[in-house]
Motif scaffolding. Structure first.
Motif, PDB file in Angstrom:
ATOM      1  N   LEU A 136     -11.201   1.926  15.186  1.00 34.93           N
ATOM      2  CA  LEU A 136     -11.148   1.224  13.981  1.00 34.93           C
ATOM      3  C   LEU A 136     -12.388   1.489  13.082  1.00 34.93           C
ATOM      4  O   LEU A 136     -12.342   1.070  11.953  1.00 34.93           O
ATOM      5  N   LYS A 137     -13.585   2.167  13.555  1.00 38.71           N
ATOM      6  CA  LYS A 137     -14.560   2.095  12.720  1.00 38.71           C
ATOM      7  C   LYS A 137     -14.617   2.805  11.200  1.00 38.71           C
ATOM      8  O   LYS A 137     -15.292   2.555  10.393  1.00 38.71           O
ATOM      9  N   ASP A 138     -13.859   3.694  11.187  1.00 37.83           N
ATOM     10  CA  ASP A 138     -13.336   4.453   9.902  1.00 37.83           C
ATOM     11  C   ASP A 138     -12.177   3.656   8.971  1.00 37.83           C
ATOM     12  O   ASP A 138     -11.940   4.240   8.059  1.00 37.83           O
ATOM     13  N   LYS A 139     -11.789   2.792   9.603  1.00 35.44           N
ATOM     14  CA  LYS A 139     -10.666   2.133   8.638  1.00 35.44           C
ATOM     15  C   LYS A 139     -11.017   0.961   7.955  1.00 35.44           C
ATOM     16  O   LYS A 139     -12.234   0.796   7.864  1.00 35.44           O
ATOM     17  N   PRO A 140     -10.606   0.949   6.599  1.00 43.14           N
ATOM     18  CA  PRO A 140     -10.802   0.078   5.493  1.00 43.14           C
ATOM     19  C   PRO A 140     -11.372  -1.211   6.042  1.00 43.14           C
ATOM     20  O   PRO A 140     -10.757  -1.836   7.161  1.00 43.14           O
ATOM     21  N   GLY A 141     -12.235  -1.783   5.394  1.00 39.52           N
ATOM     22  CA  GLY A 141     -13.063  -3.099   5.884  1.00 39.52           C
ATOM     23  C   GLY A 141     -13.852  -2.801   7.171  1.00 39.52           C
ATOM     24  O   GLY A 141     -15.169  -3.126   7.029  1.00 39.52           O
ATOM     25  N   PHE A 142     -13.380  -2.201   8.307  1.00 40.39           N
ATOM     26  CA  PHE A 142     -14.291  -1.916   9.488  1.00 40.39           C
ATOM     27  C   PHE A 142     -15.519  -1.092   9.033  1.00 40.39           C
ATOM     28  O   PHE A 142     -16.662  -1.274   9.615  1.00 40.39           O
ATOM     29  N   LYS A 143     -14.953  -0.014   8.204  1.00 46.47           N
ATOM     30  CA  LYS A 143     -16.093   0.968   8.052  1.00 46.47           C
ATOM     31  C   LYS A 143     -17.309   0.553   7.469  1.00 46.47           C
ATOM     32  O   LYS A 143     -18.370   0.942   7.219  1.00 46.47           O
ATOM     33  N   ASP A 144     -17.267  -0.637   6.629  1.00 41.36           N
ATOM     34  CA  ASP A 144     -18.192  -1.228   5.903  1.00 41.36           C
ATOM     35  C   ASP A 144     -18.905  -2.071   6.644  1.00 41.36           C
ATOM     36  O   ASP A 144     -20.301  -2.614   6.345  1.00 41.36           O
ATOM     37  N   HIS A 145     -18.547  -2.152   7.848  1.00 45.72           N
ATOM     38  CA  HIS A 145     -19.131  -3.587   8.855  1.00 45.72           C
ATOM     39  C   HIS A 145     -19.220  -2.794  10.369  1.00 45.72           C
ATOM     40  O   HIS A 145     -18.594  -3.366  11.255  1.00 45.72           O
ATOM     41  N   GLN A 146     -19.609  -1.603  10.606  1.00 43.75           N
ATOM     42  CA  GLN A 146     -19.231  -0.907  11.892  1.00 43.75           C
ATOM     43  C   GLN A 146     -20.137  -1.395  13.174  1.00 43.75           C
ATOM     44  O   GLN A 146     -19.510  -1.521  14.138  1.00 43.75           O
ATOM     45  N   ASN A 147     -21.017  -2.045  12.748  1.00 41.31           N
ATOM     46  CA  ASN A 147     -21.741  -2.843  13.637  1.00 41.31           C
ATOM     47  C   ASN A 147     -21.408  -4.258  14.197  1.00 41.31           C
ATOM     48  O   ASN A 147     -22.137  -4.742  14.702  1.00 41.31           O
ATOM     49  N   ASP A 148     -20.557  -4.572  13.554  1.00 40.35           N
ATOM     50  CA  ASP A 148     -20.082  -6.063  13.609  1.00 40.35           C
ATOM     51  C   ASP A 148     -18.939  -6.325  14.759  1.00 40.35           C
ATOM     52  O   ASP A 148     -18.241  -7.309  14.628  1.00 40.35           O
ATOM     53  N   PHE A 149     -18.796  -5.297  15.447  1.00 39.52           N
ATOM     54  CA  PHE A 149     -17.673  -5.702  16.544  1.00 39.52           C
ATOM     55  C   PHE A 149     -18.431  -6.401  17.627  1.00 39.52           C
ATOM     56  O   PHE A 149     -19.533  -6.146  17.988  1.00 39.52           O
ATOM     57  N   ASN A 150     -17.590  -7.116  18.287  1.00 42.76           N
ATOM     58  CA  ASN A 150     -18.162  -7.785  19.551  1.00 42.76           C
ATOM     59  C   ASN A 150     -17.010  -7.683  20.882  1.00 42.76           C
ATOM     60  O   ASN A 150     -15.748  -7.886  20.611  1.00 42.76           O
ATOM     61  N   ILE A 151     -17.595  -7.309  21.835  1.00 40.21           N
ATOM     62  CA  ILE A 151     -16.926  -7.372  23.042  1.00 40.21           C
ATOM     63  C   ILE A 151     -17.324  -8.453  24.024  1.00 40.21           C
ATOM     64  O   ILE A 151     -18.645  -8.554  24.289  1.00 40.21           O
ATOM     65  N   SER A 152     -16.587  -9.004  24.517  1.00 40.21           N
ATOM     66  CA  SER A 152     -16.953 -10.159  25.485  1.00 40.21           C
ATOM     67  C   SER A 152     -16.314 -10.042  26.878  1.00 40.21           C
ATOM     68  O   SER A 152     -14.881  -9.881  26.761  1.00 40.21           O
ATOM     69  N   GLU A 153     -16.652 -10.002  27.901  1.00 36.84           N
ATOM     70  CA  GLU A 153     -16.369  -9.806  29.182  1.00 36.84           C
ATOM     71  C   GLU A 153     -15.778 -11.437  29.646  1.00 36.84           C
ATOM     72  O   GLU A 153     -16.700 -12.197  29.456  1.00 36.84           O
ATOM     73  N   LEU A 154     -14.590 -11.483  29.795  1.00 35.84           N
ATOM     74  CA  LEU A 154     -14.259 -13.179  30.265  1.00 35.84           C
ATOM     75  C   LEU A 154     -13.463 -13.172  31.334  1.00 35.84           C
ATOM     76  O   LEU A 154     -12.633 -12.437  31.703  1.00 35.84           O
ATOM     77  N   ASP A 155     -13.934 -13.944  32.175  1.00 35.77           N
ATOM     78  CA  ASP A 155     -13.204 -14.323  33.555  1.00 35.77           C
ATOM     79  C   ASP A 155     -11.802 -14.819  33.268  1.00 35.77           C
ATOM     80  O   ASP A 155     -11.776 -15.864  32.317  1.00 35.77           O
ATOM     81  N   LEU A 156     -10.893 -14.627  34.140  1.00 34.19           N
ATOM     82  CA  LEU A 156      -9.524 -15.202  33.944  1.00 34.19           C
ATOM     83  C   LEU A 156      -9.568 -16.332  34.727  1.00 34.19           C
ATOM     84  O   LEU A 156     -10.362 -16.705  35.340  1.00 34.19           O
ATOM     85  N   ASP A 157      -8.746 -17.415  34.112  1.00 34.19           N
ATOM     86  CA  ASP A 157      -8.404 -18.818  34.780  1.00 34.19           C
ATOM     87  C   ASP A 157      -9.732 -19.378  34.658  1.00 34.19           C
ATOM     88  O   ASP A 157      -9.830 -20.261  35.403  1.00 34.19           O
ATOM     89  N   ILE A 158     -10.563 -19.363  33.702  1.00 33.46           N
ATOM     90  CA  ILE A 158     -11.734 -20.249  33.373  1.00 33.46           C
ATOM     91  C   ILE A 158     -11.677 -20.786  31.845  1.00 33.46           C
ATOM     92  O   ILE A 158     -11.330 -20.091  30.943  1.00 33.46           O
ATOM     93  N   LEU A 159     -11.604 -22.333  31.872  1.00 29.93           N
ATOM     94  CA  LEU A 159     -11.649 -22.896  30.612  1.00 29.93           C
ATOM     95  C   LEU A 159     -12.774 -22.640  29.627  1.00 29.93           C
ATOM     96  O   LEU A 159     -14.004 -23.018  30.242  1.00 29.93           O
ATOM     97  N   LEU A 160     -12.726 -22.092  28.570  1.00 33.68           N
ATOM     98  CA  LEU A 160     -14.059 -21.852  28.029  1.00 33.68           C
ATOM     99  C   LEU A 160     -14.380 -23.072  27.061  1.00 33.68           C
ATOM    100  O   LEU A 160     -15.844 -22.892  26.704  1.00 33.68           O
ATOM    101  N   TRP A 161     -13.836 -23.932  26.785  1.00 32.05           N
ATOM    102  CA  TRP A 161     -14.142 -25.426  26.223  1.00 32.05           C
ATOM    103  C   TRP A 161     -14.134 -26.426  27.000  1.00 32.05           C
ATOM    104  O   TRP A 161     -13.332 -27.316  27.080  1.00 32.05           O
ATOM    105  N   SER A 162     -14.982 -26.265  27.900  1.00 28.67           N
ATOM    106  CA  SER A 162     -15.108 -27.327  29.250  1.00 28.67           C
ATOM    107  C   SER A 162     -15.930 -28.721  28.754  1.00 28.67           C
ATOM    108  O   SER A 162     -15.552 -29.824  29.653  1.00 28.67           O
ATOM    109  N   THR A 163     -16.255 -28.947  27.470  1.00 25.65           N
ATOM    110  CA  THR A 163     -16.762 -30.276  27.278  1.00 25.65           C
ATOM    111  C   THR A 163     -15.870 -31.083  26.013  1.00 25.65           C
ATOM    112  O   THR A 163     -16.378 -31.924  25.649  1.00 25.65           O
ATOM    113  N   GLY A 164     -15.075 -30.264  25.753  1.00 27.61           N
ATOM    114  CA  GLY A 164     -14.025 -30.782  24.688  1.00 27.61           C
ATOM    115  C   GLY A 164     -14.972 -30.490  23.210  1.00 27.61           C
ATOM    116  O   GLY A 164     -15.872 -29.855  23.176  1.00 27.61           O
TER     117      GLY A 164
END
Length: 165
Positions: A136-164
């Motif tokens: 994706l880094k050379d695609k329109p829009g992304f090429k102007d912000h190549q360092n703004d991708f984020n990878i998050s490793e997420l556990d399955l079956d975990i509620l990410l908003w545990s406090t509401g």
């Protein structure tokens, strides 16, 4: 063979805005319902019990292949409108025995109160997530912000908003 993953979101509208909260991924509808049961009793979520949305996403699929040309969506956030169409040839990731997945997004700050954010996809390995970013880094829009991708490793079956909210 294609695999899919279940996702639970909460999208509600009040007097002033619409908001979406991503609550988690699961490899089965039963486990996704357990996540929903945990969330529905929490502040905010219990005020909008009809606002839970279950989607399915194809694993290792890039959702923004063409890049982007403008900031769109609520407060610059551009979410996938609905999950992928799953057919009989696509099976649950439960068959893969994964405990975690890698969620990829792209976001950058336009100014103090405005971010531009896109959800790229969910991947079975860090290597596949990194490969998607490279594509994706050379695609329109992304090429102007190549360092703004984020990878998050997420556990399955975990509620990410545990406090509401």
């Amino acid at each position: 063979m294609e695999y899919f993953i279940y996702a639970l979101n909460h999208t509600y509208t009040d007097e002033s805005h619409t908001d979406t909260k991503f609550l988690g991924f699961s490899n089965s509808i039963e486990n996704l319902e357990k996540l929903k049961a945990k969330a529905i009793v929490l502040p905010g979520f219990r005020d909008y019990p009809e606002s839970f949305v279950t989607d399915c996403y194809i694993l290792d699929k890039i959702h923004w292949n063409e890049g982007f040309l403008e900031v769109i969506g609520e407060i610059g956030r551009d979410y996938i409108e609905k999950g992928d169409d799953i057919d009989a040839n696509c099976i649950s990731i439960k068959e893969l025995g994964l405990n975690t997945v890698f969620s990829v997004s792209h976001y950058y700050t336009i100014h103090t109160f405005l971010d531009d954010e896109r959800y790229i996809g969910v991947f079975s390995s860090l290597k596949k997530a990194e490969k998607a970013i490279e594509e994706l880094k050379d695609k329109p829009g992304f090429k102007d912000h190549q360092n703004d991708f984020n990878i998050s490793e997420l556990d399955l079956d975990i509620l990410l908003w545990s406090t509401g909210f």
